[in-house]
Design a protein around this motif. Structure first.
Motif, PDB file in Angstrom:
ATOM      1  N   ALA A 170     -12.775  20.430  20.951  1.00 45.38           N
ATOM      2  CA  ALA A 170     -12.032  18.994  20.761  1.00 45.38           C
ATOM      3  C   ALA A 170     -12.438  17.822  21.249  1.00 45.38           C
ATOM      4  N   ALA A 171     -13.969  17.941  21.837  1.00 42.58           N
ATOM      5  CA  ALA A 171     -14.413  16.852  22.258  1.00 42.58           C
ATOM      6  C   ALA A 171     -14.849  15.613  21.178  1.00 42.58           C
ATOM      7  N   PRO A 172     -15.402  16.215  19.892  1.00 42.53           N
ATOM      8  CA  PRO A 172     -15.514  14.863  18.933  1.00 42.53           C
ATOM      9  C   PRO A 172     -14.093  14.194  18.639  1.00 42.53           C
ATOM     10  N   LEU A 173     -13.150  14.843  18.746  1.00 41.22           N
ATOM     11  CA  LEU A 173     -11.629  14.227  18.394  1.00 41.22           C
ATOM     12  C   LEU A 173     -11.738  13.068  19.597  1.00 41.22           C
ATOM     13  N   LEU A 174     -11.850  13.297  20.867  1.00 42.25           N
ATOM     14  CA  LEU A 174     -11.622  12.629  22.066  1.00 42.25           C
ATOM     15  C   LEU A 174     -12.439  11.443  21.887  1.00 42.25           C
ATOM     16  N   ALA A 175     -14.017  11.776  21.572  1.00 39.36           N
ATOM     17  CA  ALA A 175     -15.061  10.752  21.323  1.00 39.36           C
ATOM     18  C   ALA A 175     -14.458   9.698  20.087  1.00 39.36           C
ATOM     19  N   THR A 176     -14.057  10.282  19.035  1.00 37.55           N
ATOM     20  CA  THR A 176     -13.563   9.291  17.907  1.00 37.55           C
ATOM     21  C   THR A 176     -12.415   8.382  18.381  1.00 37.55           C
ATOM     22  N   ALA A 178     -12.040   7.253  21.310  1.00 33.53           N
ATOM     23  CA  ALA A 178     -12.448   6.254  22.342  1.00 33.53           C
ATOM     24  C   ALA A 178     -13.206   5.244  21.690  1.00 33.53           C
ATOM     25  N   VAL A 179     -13.997   5.699  20.400  1.00 32.63           N
ATOM     26  CA  VAL A 179     -14.886   4.847  19.675  1.00 32.63           C
ATOM     27  C   VAL A 179     -13.828   3.649  19.010  1.00 32.63           C
ATOM     28  N   VAL A 180     -12.794   4.094  18.553  1.00 33.56           N
ATOM     29  CA  VAL A 180     -11.581   3.228  17.907  1.00 33.56           C
ATOM     30  C   VAL A 180     -11.202   2.385  18.754  1.00 33.56           C
ATOM     31  N   ASP A 181     -10.539   2.894  20.024  1.00 34.05           N
ATOM     32  CA  ASP A 181     -10.261   2.100  21.268  1.00 34.05           C
ATOM     33  C   ASP A 181     -11.146   0.888  21.556  1.00 34.05           C
ATOM     34  N   LEU A 182     -12.459   1.217  21.780  1.00 38.39           N
ATOM     35  CA  LEU A 182     -13.361   0.320  22.187  1.00 38.39           C
ATOM     36  C   LEU A 182     -13.360  -0.951  20.971  1.00 38.39           C
ATOM     37  N   LEU A 183     -13.310  -0.504  19.603  1.00 38.77           N
ATOM     38  CA  LEU A 183     -13.355  -1.573  18.689  1.00 38.77           C
ATOM     39  C   LEU A 183     -12.198  -2.366  18.824  1.00 38.77           C
ATOM     40  N   ARG A 184     -10.991  -1.612  18.838  1.00 36.89           N
ATOM     41  CA  ARG A 184      -9.890  -2.538  18.704  1.00 36.89           C
ATOM     42  C   ARG A 184      -9.423  -3.365  20.233  1.00 36.89           C
ATOM     43  N   TYR A 185      -9.858  -2.850  21.169  1.00 35.97           N
ATOM     44  CA  TYR A 185      -9.479  -3.493  22.526  1.00 35.97           C
ATOM     45  C   TYR A 185     -10.726  -4.000  23.072  1.00 35.97           C
ATOM     46  N   GLY A 186     -11.986  -3.744  22.709  1.00 34.37           N
ATOM     47  CA  GLY A 186     -13.216  -4.076  23.540  1.00 34.37           C
ATOM     48  C   GLY A 186     -13.620  -5.851  23.204  1.00 34.37           C
ATOM     49  N   PRO A 187     -14.856  -5.950  23.348  1.00 36.71           N
ATOM     50  CA  PRO A 187     -15.024  -7.570  23.361  1.00 36.71           C
ATOM     51  C   PRO A 187     -15.346  -7.992  21.651  1.00 36.71           C
ATOM     52  N   TYR A 188     -15.138  -7.335  20.878  1.00 40.41           N
ATOM     53  CA  TYR A 188     -15.049  -7.654  19.486  1.00 40.41           C
ATOM     54  C   TYR A 188     -13.643  -7.247  18.749  1.00 40.41           C
ATOM     55  N   ALA A 189     -12.832  -7.330  19.512  1.00 44.38           N
ATOM     56  CA  ALA A 189     -11.474  -6.944  19.059  1.00 44.38           C
ATOM     57  C   ALA A 189     -11.046  -8.029  18.093  1.00 44.38           C
ATOM     58  N   LEU A 199      -6.849   4.941  12.303  1.00 36.79           N
ATOM     59  CA  LEU A 199      -7.949   6.179  12.302  1.00 36.79           C
ATOM     60  C   LEU A 199      -7.611   7.026  13.315  1.00 36.79           C
ATOM     61  N   ASN A 200      -6.908   6.567  14.383  1.00 34.65           N
ATOM     62  CA  ASN A 200      -6.629   7.490  15.641  1.00 34.65           C
ATOM     63  C   ASN A 200      -5.592   8.411  15.418  1.00 34.65           C
ATOM     64  N   VAL A 201      -4.636   8.267  14.518  1.00 33.88           N
ATOM     65  CA  VAL A 201      -3.507   8.928  14.382  1.00 33.88           C
ATOM     66  C   VAL A 201      -3.723  10.590  14.122  1.00 33.88           C
ATOM     67  N   LEU A 202      -4.613  10.995  13.319  1.00 29.35           N
ATOM     68  CA  LEU A 202      -5.058  12.342  13.071  1.00 29.35           C
ATOM     69  C   LEU A 202      -5.927  12.943  14.323  1.00 29.35           C
ATOM     70  N   PRO A 203      -6.936  12.410  14.691  1.00 28.62           N
ATOM     71  CA  PRO A 203      -7.780  13.002  15.955  1.00 28.62           C
ATOM     72  C   PRO A 203      -6.909  12.748  17.078  1.00 28.62           C
ATOM     73  N   GLY A 204      -6.081  11.732  17.421  1.00 27.72           N
ATOM     74  CA  GLY A 204      -5.138  11.679  18.460  1.00 27.72           C
ATOM     75  C   GLY A 204      -4.471  12.744  18.649  1.00 27.72           C
ATOM     76  N   TRP A 205      -3.460  13.306  17.781  1.00 27.96           N
ATOM     77  CA  TRP A 205      -2.641  14.451  17.711  1.00 27.96           C
ATOM     78  C   TRP A 205      -3.391  15.711  17.551  1.00 27.96           C
ATOM     79  N   LEU A 206      -4.547  15.817  16.822  1.00 25.91           N
ATOM     80  CA  LEU A 206      -5.089  16.988  16.579  1.00 25.91           C
ATOM     81  C   LEU A 206      -5.812  17.445  17.924  1.00 25.91           C
ATOM     82  N   PHE A 207      -6.122  16.801  18.915  1.00 20.27           N
ATOM     83  CA  PHE A 207      -6.879  16.937  19.913  1.00 20.27           C
ATOM     84  C   PHE A 207      -6.021  18.131  20.615  1.00 20.27           C
ATOM     85  N   ALA A 208      -4.846  18.010  21.149  1.00 22.20           N
ATOM     86  CA  ALA A 208      -4.193  18.692  21.825  1.00 22.20           C
ATOM     87  C   ALA A 208      -3.984  20.298  21.025  1.00 22.20           C
ATOM     88  N   TYR A 209      -3.823  20.045  19.741  1.00 22.65           N
ATOM     89  CA  TYR A 209      -3.737  21.245  18.800  1.00 22.65           C
ATOM     90  C   TYR A 209      -4.897  22.079  18.799  1.00 22.65           C
TER      91      TYR A 209
END
Length: 397
Positions: A170-176, A178-189, A199-209
């Motif tokens: 599940a770690a790659p899903l968490l990392a994905t 995190a990267v999308v959040d960094l892009l949309r909320y970070g310094p270059y938002a 892009l977070n919809v699938l990895p976000g809910w697939l993580f716990a599954y």
């Protein structure tokens, strides 16, 4: 013989009661959260509109941390799916078609019935805004079914990932996320397009599954569960305190950011902590559910899972719409959710909503069973009605 005793006798010895108990708990959190954190206001024409007490009471946000239990639901969903997948009598395609049919029948049923209710309500003079509010609430939980169908279809790949990577699958899903959040909320938002969050919809809910699949594959034990619990808790606290994520796990009207649509990293942090706690408490929960009086309601809830998910908003509307037409402003029901009195009144309404849901479920549960008596024309008609209602609810018609 009492119902609880009959259910106890019919329960196979190998049944994993803890997993069923966790699923029931996560299921009941859905209507409780929607009933408690959702409200209505009346306009001058007597129509009801959605309103949220979170707009006035930001201090209620921690309640959403408890009531947002989709992480646990996806966890036990992954666990149950991998066991079912392992026991499948036919091929993967046959197994998947069976799972999708179980999810799709109740959705088709509720949307087809509501197509008729909306038409009848319009003919009876119910305000159009009230009907659109009701339609929006009915389809609101159904996004979950679509997402859950997709992650269920990915079960074979989740199993392979678990066998290759173990608890780290599940770690790659968490990392994905995190990267999308960094892009949309970070310094270059400001330079990032708004659609990137999708892009977070699938990895976000697939993580716990995926965690659930790894758990079912026995790649997650107590040590890994402690890592999930502690790591998720620390990450959750850091995202709130340092990175200023919104405290509410559900959307708040007027707020620019939301955690759940699409899921943010905070959702995964909470899912991690909840999953770790669930795995650690499994034996205790299983022992507790050896008591027939506690086990029986768990069985009933699990047998009505999709009915609860699809119809709980209808139960609330069954109280609110008649009240808006006959009594107008009713405390805790059709008054603005902006006072402590509203909160007290809404808590008092919860048992009423629960009773209405039970009454509705007596008839709506038929949609969960295979439609063996439905003709091809009947199924086609249900599909047309459902499509029409979805178009109406989404503002396309």
């Amino acid at each position: 013989m009492k119902l609880a005793d009959r259910i106890e006798q019919r329960t196979p010895a190998h049944r994993d009661r803890a997993v069923d108990g966790l699923r029931a708990l996560a299921l009941l959190a859905v209507p409780t959260g929607h009933w408690l954190l959702g409200g209505f206001t009346l306009d001058a024409d007597g129509a009801i509109h959605n309103a949220s007490p979170l707009s006035a009471f930001g201090g209620l946000a921690p309640a959403s941390w408890v009531l947002q239990m989709l992480g646990v639901f996806f966890l036990v969903g992954g666990y149950a799916s991998v066991l079912s997948y392992r026991r499948r009598p036919g091929g993967t395609g046959q197994w998947l078609r069976g799972r999708i049919a179980r999810l799709g029948r109740p959705v088709l049923g509720v949307t087809a019935v509501w197509a008729g209710l909306a038409a009848a309500g319009s003919a009876a003079g119910i305000p159009g805004d009230t009907l659109r509010t009701g339609a929006t609430l009915v389809i609101q939980p159904l996004w979950f079914v679509g997402v859950y169908t997709v992650v269920t279809a990915l079960t074979p790949w989740c199993v392979r990932a678990s066998r290759v990577m173990g608890a780290w699958a599940a770690a790659p899903l968490l990392a994905t996320v995190a990267v999308v959040d960094l892009l949309r909320y970070g310094p270059y938002a400001e330079a990032v397009p708004s659609w990137l969050g999708v892009l977070n919809v699938l990895p976000g809910w697939l993580f716990a599954y995926q965690l659930g699949v790894s758990w079912g594959e026995r790649r997650i034990g107590r040590r890994e569960a402690w890592v999930l619990l502690v790591g998720g808790t620390v990450l959750f606290a850091a995202l709130l305190a340092v990175f200023h994520y919104p405290a509410s796990m559900v959307g708040v009207p007027g707020e620019a950011r939301t955690n759940s649509h699409p899921p943010s990293l905070l959702v995964l942090a909470l899912a991690s902590a909840q999953s770790g706690a669930a795995i650690l408490l499994r034996d205790r929960i299983g022992a507790l559910l050896r008591r027939p009086a506690l086990w029986a309601p768990v069985v009933v809830v699990n047998l009505s899972a999709m009915t609860i998910l699809c119809w709980h908003q209808t139960a609330m509307l069954a109280a609110a719409v008649p009240a808006s037409l006959t009594a107008g402003a009713v405390p805790g029901l059709t008054t603005a959710p902006d006072t402590l009195g509203w909160l007290a009144a809404r808590v008092a309404w919860l048992p009423v909503f629960a009773v209405l849901l039970v009454l509705i479920a007596r008839y709506a549960r038929v949609f969960e069973a295979p439609w063996t008596r439905a003709t091809r024309a009947g199924r086609a008609a249900a599909g047309v009605l459902a499509a029409g209602f979805m178009a109406f609810a989404l503002g396309l018609a």
